[in-house]
Enzyme design. Structure first.
Site, PDB file in Angstrom:
ATOM      1  N   ASP A  44      51.583 -67.445 -94.403  1.00  0.00           N
ATOM      2  CA  ASP A  44      50.973 -67.924 -93.374  1.00  0.00           C
ATOM      3  C   ASP A  44      51.547 -67.875 -92.303  1.00  0.00           C
ATOM      4  O   ASP A  44      53.051 -68.376 -92.511  1.00  0.00           O
ATOM      5  CB  ASP A  44      51.169 -69.801 -94.663  1.00  0.00           C
ATOM      6  N   CYS A  84      46.052 -73.230 -89.902  1.00  0.00           N
ATOM      7  CA  CYS A  84      45.556 -73.067 -91.587  1.00  0.00           C
ATOM      8  C   CYS A  84      44.415 -73.218 -92.285  1.00  0.00           C
ATOM      9  O   CYS A  84      43.965 -71.854 -92.704  1.00  0.00           O
ATOM     10  CB  CYS A  84      47.177 -74.347 -91.965  1.00  0.00           C
ATOM     11  N   LYS A 132      49.163 -70.738-102.045  1.00  0.00           N
ATOM     12  CA  LYS A 132      48.522 -71.229-101.205  1.00  0.00           C
ATOM     13  C   LYS A 132      47.013 -71.493-101.757  1.00  0.00           C
ATOM     14  O   LYS A 132      46.789 -70.322-100.501  1.00  0.00           O
ATOM     15  CB  LYS A 132      49.425 -71.679-100.171  1.00  0.00           C
ATOM     16  N   HIS A 255      48.706 -73.910 -67.185  1.00  0.00           N
ATOM     17  CA  HIS A 255      47.049 -73.673 -66.952  1.00  0.00           C
ATOM     18  C   HIS A 255      47.016 -75.561 -67.880  1.00  0.00           C
ATOM     19  O   HIS A 255      47.899 -75.284 -68.640  1.00  0.00           O
ATOM     20  CB  HIS A 255      46.627 -72.810 -68.169  1.00  0.00           C
ATOM     21  N   ASP A 317      46.871 -66.535 -92.215  1.00  0.00           N
ATOM     22  CA  ASP A 317      45.708 -66.779 -91.929  1.00  0.00           C
ATOM     23  C   ASP A 317      46.104 -67.128 -90.135  1.00  0.00           C
ATOM     24  O   ASP A 317      45.005 -67.457 -89.680  1.00  0.00           O
ATOM     25  CB  ASP A 317      45.846 -68.641 -92.151  1.00  0.00           C
ATOM     26  N   HIS A 318      47.155 -66.867 -90.136  1.00  0.00           N
ATOM     27  CA  HIS A 318      47.376 -66.781 -88.432  1.00  0.00           C
ATOM     28  C   HIS A 318      48.677 -66.277 -87.800  1.00  0.00           C
ATOM     29  O   HIS A 318      49.523 -66.266 -88.424  1.00  0.00           O
ATOM     30  CB  HIS A 318      47.194 -68.376 -87.762  1.00  0.00           C
TER      31      HIS A 318
END
Length: 531
Positions: A44, A84, A132, A255, A317-318
């Site tokens: 994760d 997630c 997980k 931004h 996941d990222h």
């Protein structure tokens, strides 16, 4: 009110029945090898850029380096949603986020959804999972979901603790993230005690929490997770000299969506260079601990003689911004958050190969089916990675023809006050928001500007129009954004009604309590106006 996506529930069911019901594994041709075992280790929040040069200079990751020597690393692998549950929903379903309608950490797949692991088990694989998972609906904190539902409300509240570091233990303290180590031990023991005796192939999944930051108990309901925690043992694996201090735009030049993200993540205050360097160093040390867990699984396979018969896949996941763009956590399309690690080794996988093609986590589903010789449904969002790993002509390998030259990521959750869509194609990264016109888009040339500091959307209008046209051919994103806004409002109304007289007290004491309690009436009025 649930809006059905372009496929709808019935469509999804039919798609999966096509792969599951009645389909038999492709018969092995004479001389074919037995089907490979598969191990997927998914952590994760690991920044994929740490798996190749120059990111790999900052921290020692021996298990990842072992996989690179004996297998393949993907240089441009992306999450399909940088948070997630939606990301994992894409990985386990093979479908883009707007098709699964996994809009936030509370909204994932239905519990009975047919995943690639279900199909592999149906077709003769022994399936085992530890750790997980986090791809079904109904999880994560109340704060997390309420922050996502109220992102269109006209207020600005800090929703996280300020990012900080914490050193624990001593120079020989290895097992900092004890829950992850327990699951890693369970997976390694299963390999040694059960997998080694199997007569059928197996699929083993291990899900790790690391290197996700740890909870910060002072930050209110269900805490935030803004603490980067490690021990001196892991910190010694970090090369402090190689740590880059990211450049930041001034707050006034950011931004508008980035400013909202930075503010809600409690990152708009002053940070010294030393603070930023330490947050990054502690994060890299947490990545080193993650790498050691991967190493334990590789060792278990080697010690049992299964390594040569098993395809190992390592991903996340990222990523984690670790103070790039004045943010920590994910929920962003910048590289630190959206670029994931993807390494594969095992039978038939080329060694020491670096693949530059853009790929994403929806590709895991068809890849798993390909390994198991199960027919791949035609209307998945992903494409099998096997042709790239084995250098086959893709048109021969897939009835769908070659994989697209782009990847899609989208985000609809908390800490971002708009739906976000990212298309990566060649050297370009195109990011557009909401309906495509109310918020200015961004365009980055990742070859000339790998740190994504210069938005060149105004300079290259033809490129912007061309990429937006491709994006619109994949997803009607203004319509999806509108559906998400409606979903958020309806969910919030239902939640508010369920609380009755307790509403004011509950909403005041979520993660944003430090700001909310300064002017409760103002913020409640802002919500009433939105509703």
């Amino acid at each position: 009110m649930r809006r059905s996506g372009p496929l709808g529930r019935a469509g999804l069911a039919l798609l999966l029945m096509a792969a599951g019901a009645g389909a038999r594994p492709r018969p092995a041709a004479p001389g074919d090898q037995p089907r490979s075992n598969v191990v997927l280790v998914a952590c994760d929040s690991l920044d994929g850029r740490l798996t190749f040069f120059p990111g790999n200079q900052t921290v020692d990751l021996p298990s990842i380096n072992f996989m690179k020597r004996h297998g393949t690393v993907f240089l441009n692998a992306y999450t399909n949603s940088p948070i997630c549950c939606p990301s994992r929903a894409a990985m386990w379903s093979g479908l883009f986020t707007h098709l699964t309608e996994s809009w936030n950490n509370f909204k994932g797949l239905d519990p009975d959804y047919v995943t690639w692991m279900d199909l592999m088990e149906k077709h003769g694989y022994r399936a085992q999972k530890f750790g997980k998972l986090d791809f079904t609906s109904g999880h994560h904190s109340v704060s997390n979901r309420v922050e996502a539902w109220t992102r269109d409300v006209d207020f600005l509240l800090r929703q996280e603790g300020r990012p900080m570091v914490k050193l624990t233990g001593h120079r020989k303290h290895v097992r900092v993230m004890e829950a992850d180590w327990r699951n890693t031990d369970k997976a390694a023991n299963w390999i040694k005690e059960e997998a080694v005796n199997l007569t059928q192939p197996f699929i083993l999944y291990l899900g790790l929490n690391l290197p996700h930051p740890y909870p910060s108990p002072y930050a209110g309901e269900n805490f935030g997770s803004s603490t980067f925690l490690t021990s001196p043992y892991w910190l010694e694996k970090v090369n402090y000299e190689a740590i880059k201090i990211p450049k930041w735009s001034s707050l006034s030049e950011m931004h508008p969506v980035d400013y909202y993200s930075s503010y809600t993540k409690n990152c708009t205050g002053e940070f010294t260079k030393e603070e930023v360097r330490n947050i990054r160093a502690f994060y890299y040390a947490m990545c080193a601990e993650t790498d050691a867990m991967l190493g334990e699984i590789i060792s278990a396979l080697r010690d049992t003689g299964l390594l040569g018969k098993t395809i190992i896949i390592f991903t996340a996941d990222h990523g984690e911004l670790a103070m790039e763009h004045r943010q920590f956590y994910k929920m962003s399309m910048y590289e630190g958050s959206s670029h994931v690690p993807l390494l594969v080794m095992g039978p038939g996988v080329r060694e020491q190969q670096q693949i530059p093609n853009v790929v994403s986590l929806v590709d895991i589903y068809p890849t798993m089916l390909d390994i198991a010789r199960i027919p791949v449904p035609q209307n998945l969002s992903g494409y099998s990675l096997i042709p790239l790993l084995r250098e086959k002509a893709e048109s021969e390998a897939s009835p769908r023809g070659p994989r697209p030259s782009w990847v899609l990521s989208e985000f609809h959750g908390c800490n971002v006050n708009s739906s976000v869509y990212m298309l990566r194609a060649g050297k370009w990264k195109y990011i557009t928001y909401s309906d495509g016109s109310s918020v200015p888009p961004q365009l980055f040339d990742l070859t000339a500007d790998p740190d994504e500091l210069t938005n060149v959307a105004i300079t290259f209008p033809v490129i912007v129009r061309s990429l937006d046209k491709i994006l619109c051919s994949i997803v009607n994103y203004p319509k999806v954004s509108s559906s998400v806004q409606e979903y958020n409002k309806q969910q919030f109304i239902s939640w508010k009604q369920s609380l009755g007289h307790n509403y004011s007290s509950v909403i005041a004491n979520l993660r944003w309590h430090q700001d909310w309690l300064k002017d409760q009436k103002k913020y409640e009025n802002a919500i009433d106006k939105w509703l």
